[in-house]
Design an enzyme around this catalytic site. Structure first.
Site, PDB file in Angstrom:
ATOM      1  N   ASN A  97      -1.555   2.632   3.732  1.00 43.94           N
ATOM      2  CA  ASN A  97      -0.799   3.660   3.014  1.00 43.94           C
ATOM      3  C   ASN A  97      -1.599   4.964   3.057  1.00 43.94           C
ATOM      4  O   ASN A  97      -2.680   5.039   2.488  1.00 43.94           O
ATOM      5  CB  ASN A  97      -0.603   3.170   1.565  1.00 43.94           C
ATOM      6  CG  ASN A  97       0.163   4.147   0.699  1.00 43.94           C
ATOM      7  OD1 ASN A  97       0.283   5.331   1.025  1.00 43.94           O
ATOM      8  ND2 ASN A  97       0.662   3.659  -0.420  1.00 43.94           N
ATOM      9  N   HIS A 107       8.139   5.982   3.728  1.00 42.64           N
ATOM     10  CA  HIS A 107       6.754   5.899   3.274  1.00 42.64           C
ATOM     11  C   HIS A 107       6.245   4.473   3.464  1.00 42.64           C
ATOM     12  O   HIS A 107       6.922   3.508   3.098  1.00 42.64           O
ATOM     13  CB  HIS A 107       6.688   6.315   1.804  1.00 42.64           C
ATOM     14  CG  HIS A 107       5.338   6.124   1.194  1.00 42.64           C
ATOM     15  ND1 HIS A 107       4.183   6.532   1.819  1.00 42.64           N
ATOM     16  CD2 HIS A 107       4.956   5.560   0.016  1.00 42.64           C
ATOM     17  CE1 HIS A 107       3.150   6.214   1.056  1.00 42.64           C
ATOM     18  NE2 HIS A 107       3.593   5.629  -0.039  1.00 42.64           N
ATOM     19  N   CYS A 122       2.554  10.673  -2.865  1.00 37.68           N
ATOM     20  CA  CYS A 122       3.098  10.080  -1.622  1.00 37.68           C
ATOM     21  C   CYS A 122       4.415  10.722  -1.197  1.00 37.68           C
ATOM     22  O   CYS A 122       4.851  10.534  -0.064  1.00 37.68           O
ATOM     23  CB  CYS A 122       3.275   8.581  -1.781  1.00 37.68           C
ATOM     24  SG  CYS A 122       1.751   7.746  -2.214  1.00 37.68           S
TER      25      CYS A 122
HETATM   26  O1  UT7 Z   1       2.073   4.853  -2.265  1.00 38.07           O
HETATM   27  C1  UT7 Z   1       2.281   4.741  -3.636  1.00 38.07           C
HETATM   28  C2  UT7 Z   1       3.254   3.704  -3.878  1.00 38.07           C
HETATM   29  N1  UT7 Z   1       2.564   2.442  -4.043  1.00 38.07           N
HETATM   30  C3  UT7 Z   1       3.217   1.333  -3.812  1.00 38.07           C
HETATM   31  O2  UT7 Z   1       4.343   1.352  -3.386  1.00 38.07           O
HETATM   32  C4  UT7 Z   1       2.571   0.018  -4.162  1.00 38.07           C
HETATM   33  C5  UT7 Z   1       3.620  -0.942  -4.625  1.00 38.07           C
HETATM   34  N2  UT7 Z   1       3.064  -2.218  -5.017  1.00 38.07           N
HETATM   35  C6  UT7 Z   1       2.676  -3.127  -4.095  1.00 38.07           C
HETATM   36  O3  UT7 Z   1       2.733  -2.903  -2.903  1.00 38.07           O
HETATM   37  C7  UT7 Z   1       2.205  -4.475  -4.602  1.00 38.07           C
HETATM   38  O4  UT7 Z   1       2.471  -4.589  -5.984  1.00 38.07           O
HETATM   39  C8  UT7 Z   1       0.701  -4.748  -4.348  1.00 38.07           C
HETATM   40  C9  UT7 Z   1       0.464  -4.979  -2.877  1.00 38.07           C
HETATM   41  C10 UT7 Z   1      -0.129  -3.560  -4.830  1.00 38.07           C
HETATM   42  C11 UT7 Z   1       0.248  -5.993  -5.103  1.00 38.07           C
HETATM   43  O5  UT7 Z   1       1.035  -7.100  -4.680  1.00 38.07           O
HETATM   44  P1  UT7 Z   1       1.690  -8.072  -5.776  1.00 38.07           P
HETATM   45  O6  UT7 Z   1       2.374  -9.130  -5.025  1.00 38.07           O
HETATM   46  O7  UT7 Z   1       2.510  -7.214  -6.690  1.00 38.07           O
HETATM   47  O8  UT7 Z   1       0.427  -8.668  -6.481  1.00 38.07           O
HETATM   48  P2  UT7 Z   1       0.026  -8.604  -8.036  1.00 38.07           P
HETATM   49  O9  UT7 Z   1      -0.464  -7.236  -8.392  1.00 38.07           O
HETATM   50  O10 UT7 Z   1       1.117  -9.201  -8.858  1.00 38.07           O
HETATM   51  O11 UT7 Z   1      -1.191  -9.593  -8.059  1.00 38.07           O
HETATM   52  C12 UT7 Z   1      -1.012 -10.993  -7.790  1.00 38.07           C
HETATM   53  C13 UT7 Z   1      -2.371 -11.653  -7.756  1.00 38.07           C
HETATM   54  C14 UT7 Z   1      -3.238 -11.321  -8.965  1.00 38.07           C
HETATM   55  O12 UT7 Z   1      -3.985 -12.462  -9.311  1.00 38.07           O
HETATM   56  P3  UT7 Z   1      -3.552 -13.394 -10.528  1.00 38.07           P
HETATM   57  O13 UT7 Z   1      -3.550 -12.499 -11.721  1.00 38.07           O
HETATM   58  O14 UT7 Z   1      -2.186 -13.910 -10.172  1.00 38.07           O
HETATM   59  O15 UT7 Z   1      -4.605 -14.434 -10.540  1.00 38.07           O
HETATM   60  C15 UT7 Z   1      -4.179 -10.254  -8.438  1.00 38.07           C
HETATM   61  O16 UT7 Z   1      -5.384 -10.225  -9.143  1.00 38.07           O
HETATM   62  O17 UT7 Z   1      -3.104 -11.190  -6.615  1.00 38.07           O
HETATM   63  C16 UT7 Z   1      -4.379 -10.724  -7.033  1.00 38.07           C
HETATM   64  N3  UT7 Z   1      -4.811  -9.674  -6.110  1.00 38.07           N
HETATM   65  C17 UT7 Z   1      -5.467  -9.940  -4.974  1.00 38.07           C
HETATM   66  N4  UT7 Z   1      -5.862 -11.080  -4.409  1.00 38.07           N
HETATM   67  C18 UT7 Z   1      -6.503 -11.007  -3.227  1.00 38.07           C
HETATM   68  C19 UT7 Z   1      -4.649  -8.353  -6.241  1.00 38.07           C
HETATM   69  N5  UT7 Z   1      -5.183  -7.716  -5.182  1.00 38.07           N
HETATM   70  C20 UT7 Z   1      -5.703  -8.690  -4.386  1.00 38.07           C
HETATM   71  C21 UT7 Z   1      -6.379  -8.674  -3.167  1.00 38.07           C
HETATM   72  N6  UT7 Z   1      -6.754  -9.850  -2.628  1.00 38.07           N
HETATM   73  N7  UT7 Z   1      -6.656  -7.537  -2.499  1.00 38.07           N
END
Ligand code: UT7
Length: 307
Positions: free
Chosen positions: A264, A234, A115
């Site tokens: 993204n 980004h 990225c």
């Molecule tokens: O370009 C490269 C750089 N990449 C980035 O900058 C990405 C940076 N990270 C992020 O933007 C965020 O961490 C994400 C958007 C990827 C994830 O958001 P989060 O608030 O950190 O969620 P999480 O990974 O902590 O997941 C929270 C919950 C989980 O469920 P449990 O374990 O709490 O039951 C996930 O399984 O959300 C769940 N989850 C979803 N639920 C509905 C993960 N993806 C989804 C989804 N829909 N698509």
């Protein structure tokens, strides 16, 4: 002084096909509401069967060249930042040489800094232009990421989109400050056949390191964040942008966002924002811009110069 750069013109291209978050509700267990509130994304563009990464890169490059109004034989360098192209060899940059009818004495290659690729490309181009006999470089960020997504993994497949952004860059006597950082880490983001990501790990890395590097680069340039007109960042997550703005004590109006429509797009993200802002007349000559990228590698990079 020859260590400055000027962005002469820009171009962008995305495929016509739009994948909305509602479309993803039919593919994985997710909701438009979850995606919107956790990321800010609503739509992203995906290539259809038969469409290519090269087509997008080509169209973005042509727009930049046409809008620059330059003689394309004066382009001495073509760099394409990508990790998701049609094939590894020949490079997308080599094929652009042929398709764009550029002269053969062109330095053309693809580079992979995920990225941060466009930003690493900008620093590479800055060095190359200081020794190049030709005044212009074509720098493209292009990704066909939809072909690298595991459509059963809801934590990644909803985040990314396809697209390309391009810039014609020339040497300038107005100095630029660009810093590129690398920290080898396979645990946060790994792309083999598909993208795998420790979302929270990357989130924490981004909100810690990006504002820190912006402050370092601005200090080196001798300007304050208040003197910056636009932070072109980004587009990974709206909450990351808000956190960066808060750390720098800057209003969100300075952080143009288009992740709601493109998701993204990795290496294409920064040049797509830049091209869209330019098309909308939001970038005025003489304004101070900060460009910031971060992602797999880990890599992160910040540049500041006058538009
Ligand atoms: O370009 C490269 C750089 N990449 C980035 O900058 C990405 C940076 N990270 C992020 O933007 C965020 O961490 C994400 C958007 C990827 C994830 O958001 P989060 O608030 O950190 O969620 P999480 O990974 O902590 O997941 C929270 C919950 C989980 O469920 P449990 O374990 O709490 O039951 C996930 O399984 O959300 C769940 N989850 C979803 N639920 C509905 C993960 N993806 C989804 C989804 N829909 N698509």
């Amino acid at each position: 002084m020859c260590n400055g750069i000027r962005i002469v013109a820009t171009g962008l291209d995305v495929p016509e096909k739009i994948m909305s978050s509602e479309d993803f509700e039919k593919i994985v267990e997710t909701s438009d509401e979850w995606i919107r509130t956790r990321t800010g994304i609503k739509n992203r563009h995906f290539l259809c069967a038969g469409e290519t990464h090269l087509d997008m890169a080509m169209r973005a490059a042509l727009k930049a060249i046409d809008s620059a109004g330059i003689d394309r034989q004066q382009i001495g360098t073509v760099l394409v930042a990508t990790f998701a192209s049609d094939q590894y060899v020949p490079s997308c940059a080599a094929l652009l040489q042929e398709r764009l009818g550029l002269s053969e004495d062109v330095l053309a290659y693809d580079l992979n800094a995920a990225c941060s690729g466009f930003m690493f490309g900008l620093e590479s181009v800055r060095g190359i232009l200081s020794v190049s006999e030709k005044p212009y470089a074509l720098l493209v960020g292009a990704e066909a990421l939809s072909r690298r997504l595991d459509m059963t993994d809801r934590s990644t497949c909803i985040l990314f989109g396809d697209g390309a952004g391009a810039a014609i860059v020339e040497k300038s006597d107005r100095p630029a400050v660009i810093s590129c950082r690398t920290r080898g880490d396979i645990t946060k983001i790994l792309v083999d056949r598909y993208v795998h990501m420790d979302g929270q790990g990357v989130y924490k890395f981004a909100v810690k390191e990006v504002p820190k590097l912006i402050e370092e680069v601005l200090a080196k340039a001798g300007v304050s964040a208040d003197e910056v007109d636009h932070f072109i960042c980004h587009q990974a997550n709206a909450r990351i942008l808000q956190s960066v703005a808060k750390s720098l004590d800057q209003p969100m109006e300075k952080f143009y966002q288009n992740l709601q429509e493109f998701g993204n797009t990795s290496a294409a993200s920064v040049p797509i924002v830049m091209a869209q802002m330019n098309d909308l007349g939001l970038l005025k000559r003489g304004e101070r811009v900060v460009l910031a990228g971060f992602g797999a590698g880990l890599t992160w990079s910040v540049a500041t110069f006058l538009w």
